[in-house]
Design a protein around this motif. Structure first.
Motif, PDB file in Angstrom:
ATOM      1  N   ASP A   1       0.821  -1.209   0.000  1.00  0.00           N
ATOM      2  CA  ASP A   1       0.000   0.000   0.000  1.00  0.00           C
ATOM      3  C   ASP A   1       0.854   1.257   0.000  1.00  0.00           C
ATOM      4  O   ASP A   1       0.505   2.262  -0.618  1.00  0.00           O
ATOM      5  CB  ASP A   1      -0.941  -0.003   1.204  1.00  0.00           C
TER       6      ASP A   1
ATOM      7  N   ASN B   1     -22.772   7.499   9.542  1.00  0.00           N
ATOM      8  CA  ASN B   1     -21.478   7.038  10.061  1.00  0.00           C
ATOM      9  C   ASN B   1     -21.556   5.592  10.540  1.00  0.00           C
ATOM     10  O   ASN B   1     -20.605   4.817  10.379  1.00  0.00           O
ATOM     11  CB  ASN B   1     -21.017   7.949  11.198  1.00  0.00           C
TER      12      ASN B   1
ATOM     13  N   GLU C   1     -19.456   2.083   8.989  1.00  0.00           N
ATOM     14  CA  GLU C   1     -18.733   1.045   9.717  1.00  0.00           C
ATOM     15  C   GLU C   1     -19.091  -0.335   9.183  1.00  0.00           C
ATOM     16  O   GLU C   1     -18.241  -1.219   9.087  1.00  0.00           O
ATOM     17  CB  GLU C   1     -19.037   1.135  11.217  1.00  0.00           C
TER      18      GLU C   1
ATOM     19  N   LYS D   1     -17.199  -0.792   5.960  1.00  0.00           N
ATOM     20  CA  LYS D   1     -15.763  -0.958   6.191  1.00  0.00           C
ATOM     21  C   LYS D   1     -15.437  -2.405   6.524  1.00  0.00           C
ATOM     22  O   LYS D   1     -14.358  -2.898   6.191  1.00  0.00           O
ATOM     23  CB  LYS D   1     -15.300  -0.046   7.336  1.00  0.00           C
TER      24      LYS D   1
ATOM     25  N   THR E   1      -6.247  11.897   4.493  1.00  0.00           N
ATOM     26  CA  THR E   1      -6.247  10.758   5.426  1.00  0.00           C
ATOM     27  C   THR E   1      -7.646  10.182   5.585  1.00  0.00           C
ATOM     28  O   THR E   1      -7.846   8.962   5.545  1.00  0.00           O
ATOM     29  CB  THR E   1      -5.704  11.191   6.800  1.00  0.00           C
ATOM     30  N   ASN E   2      -8.622  11.055   5.774  1.00  0.00           N
ATOM     31  CA  ASN E   2     -10.007  10.601   5.921  1.00  0.00           C
ATOM     32  C   ASN E   2     -10.556  10.015   4.632  1.00  0.00           C
ATOM     33  O   ASN E   2     -11.311   9.036   4.652  1.00  0.00           O
ATOM     34  CB  ASN E   2     -10.893  11.756   6.391  1.00  0.00           C
TER      35      ASN E   2
ATOM     36  N   ASP F   1      -8.807   8.484   2.366  1.00  0.00           N
ATOM     37  CA  ASP F   1      -8.177   7.175   2.166  1.00  0.00           C
ATOM     38  C   ASP F   1      -9.017   6.067   2.790  1.00  0.00           C
ATOM     39  O   ASP F   1      -9.136   4.967   2.235  1.00  0.00           O
ATOM     40  CB  ASP F   1      -6.762   7.158   2.756  1.00  0.00           C
ATOM     41  N   GLU F   2      -9.599   6.336   3.970  1.00  0.00           N
ATOM     42  CA  GLU F   2     -10.437   5.333   4.636  1.00  0.00           C
ATOM     43  C   GLU F   2     -11.683   5.024   3.806  1.00  0.00           C
ATOM     44  O   GLU F   2     -12.126   3.871   3.743  1.00  0.00           O
ATOM     45  CB  GLU F   2     -10.842   5.825   6.022  1.00  0.00           C
ATOM     46  N   LEU F   3     -12.254   6.063   3.188  1.00  0.00           N
ATOM     47  CA  LEU F   3     -13.441   5.846   2.351  1.00  0.00           C
ATOM     48  C   LEU F   3     -13.067   5.121   1.063  1.00  0.00           C
ATOM     49  O   LEU F   3     -13.787   4.229   0.608  1.00  0.00           O
ATOM     50  CB  LEU F   3     -14.089   7.195   2.022  1.00  0.00           C
TER      51      LEU F   3
ATOM     52  N   ASP G   1     -10.670   3.080   0.631  1.00  0.00           N
ATOM     53  CA  ASP G   1     -10.382   1.671   0.931  1.00  0.00           C
ATOM     54  C   ASP G   1     -11.621   0.799   0.745  1.00  0.00           C
ATOM     55  O   ASP G   1     -11.515  -0.365   0.343  1.00  0.00           O
ATOM     56  CB  ASP G   1      -9.868   1.524   2.369  1.00  0.00           C
TER      57      ASP G   1
END
Length: 436
Positions: A11, A235, A239, A242, A286-287, A289-291, A293
């Motif tokens: 990654d 939100n 989760e 994710k 950064t935030n 990147d989580e989405l 993913d």
């Protein structure tokens, strides 16, 4: 733990490749979207194909939608509907888009809209809004929707899609790797278009209300929508996704991602210049990147993770045992990895650069057989097909297959030979160079 370290290594390698691409100065861009756009356009040799299509004037035959809209839909003209005309052009001017755009409204119950770039040089672009959307949305919500569609034109998404659709008029015929990257690029381009929609209507409550109406088909007043509660519930749903192993095959990202991404953008320094506590570009990335993913997921069950590592490590070991890895062998490995990873090449390079290919290979076989011993035949077949990928049967590669089949997969030498012989009979084709 060993796999986790390799995941991180791969990654990081991918992140370095992507971040070397410069994000556009508008501040609306997403690095991965730009990277994919360039990669897809280059892979399809867009500069060459575009020139051929222009000279051949093939695109004159592609102007289907303009003919349909001119003949069956309402074209928004100033002298006919001054209110809608003014609203649409206010958005256009607010976003600083100088090209000509024709706006249409079609009688359609689907809560939807679309944008098309002009086919011929200097021809106006098209934005079409379905009548149900006009009836359901307030003027401010319409500003978000029109800004979103305008964003597709500004970002030139429809031009790349025209190239893709010309080369692959049947999308299912696109190679798996290309199809996955087109899907991901489409979804990221929607997130960028949402940012343009927000800049046209910079009120997150209005934008979320528009999302609610588009997803439910209901008037937000009818259900007494509470935006803060909606965001909190959103939100929670994030989760779930994710932790989910499912893949979203749609051209649009799921609504929880769109809502969260837009919420983050609304809190950025770009949208709140000089405001204390506004999110920096680094915090947004950064935030995001989580989405992203979530959008990168293809398969993530336990056995699929192990199979991914097996495909990569086995490919490196079998193709490299003769000290000469052919391009056809690399292509074959990447083709198989594409079923599991959107960026298979960077994943393969990550394992190669780790220097741990043999350890990964041994561990992946052990874990796969522990979960499903029946996978051993498919694994053996895959390794044999690597040997045959370059249309040559080299003694060192064949010997390696026999050793792995007997020592690690539990086959007898005779069984390995029988499986090998069956594959040769059905799939082996000598190279043209050997016959030239």
């Amino acid at each position: 733990m060993f796999y986790l370290q390799l995941f991180i290594f791969a990654d990081i390698l991918l992140h370095q490749i992507i971040m070397n691409k410069k994000i556009d100065d508008s501040g609306y861009g997403i690095a991965l979207e730009e990277y994919l756009r360039h990669q897809i356009y280059t892979a399809l040799q867009g500069d060459v194909v575009d020139d051929i299509l222009r000279i051949a004037k093939i695109r004159k035959n592609e102007n289907y939608w303009r003919n349909v809209l001119e003949g069956h839909s309402f074209k928004v003209e100033k002298q006919i509907s001054s209110k809608l005309y003014a609203l649409f052009h206010e958005v256009k001017n607010e976003l600083g888009f100088g090209d000509s755009v024709d706006f249409y409204i079609s009688g359609n119950a689907n809560v939807n809209a679309f944008a098309l770039s002009g086919v011929e040089e200097n021809e106006p672009h098209i934005i079409n809004i379905n009548s149900s959307l006009i009836q359901l949305m307030t003027d401010d919500e319409l500003r978000f929707v029109i800004g979103h569609e305008m964003g597709h034109l500004i970002n030139k998404n429809t031009e790349l899609m025209r190239l893709i659709n010309f080369i692959f008029p049947e999308p299912e015929n696109a190679p798996t790797l290309l199809g996955n990257k087109i899907r991901l690029w489409n979804q990221l381009s929607e997130l960028i278009a949402d940012r343009y929609g927000f800049m046209a209507m910079p009120d997150i409550d209005v934008c979320i209300s528009a999302f609610f109406k588009m997803s439910s088909g209901l008037d937000s007043g009818r259900v007494d929508l509470h935006v803060e509660a909606f965001i909190e519930e959103n939100n929670k749903r994030l989760e779930y996704f994710k932790n989910s192993t499912g893949l979203n095959y749609a051209s649009h990202p799921i609504n929880p991602i769109r809502v969260k991404a837009l919420e983050l953008f609304s809190q950025s320094e770009k949208c709140n210049p000089g405001k204390k506590g506004a999110l920096t570009n680094e915090e947004i990335e950064t935030n995001m990147d989580e989405l992203i993913d979530i959008l990168l997921k293809l398969r993530s069950s336990e056995i699929d993770v192990h199979l991914t590592y097996f495909i990569a490590s086995a490919g490196l070991i079998i193709a490299g045992c003769d000290k000469d890895i052919a391009d056809k062998e690399i292509d074959f490995i990447i083709q198989n990895l594409a079923e599991f990873r959107i960026f298979p090449k960077s994943f393969l390079e990550g394992i190669a650069k780790s220097g741990e290919a043999m350890s990964v290979f041994q561990q992946s076989i052990e874990l796969i057989l522990k979960i499903n011993p029946a996978e051993r035949e498919r694994m053996l077949q895959y390794m044999i097909e690597i040997v045959m990928a370059d249309n040559e049967l080299k003694n060192v590669e064949v010997k390696t297959i026999f050793e792995i089949g007997a020592k690690m997969l539990g086959y007898s030498v005779t069984e390995v030979a029988q499986i090998f012989a069956g594959i040769i009979q059905h799939r082996f084709v000598p190279s043209y160079q050997s016959l030239a």
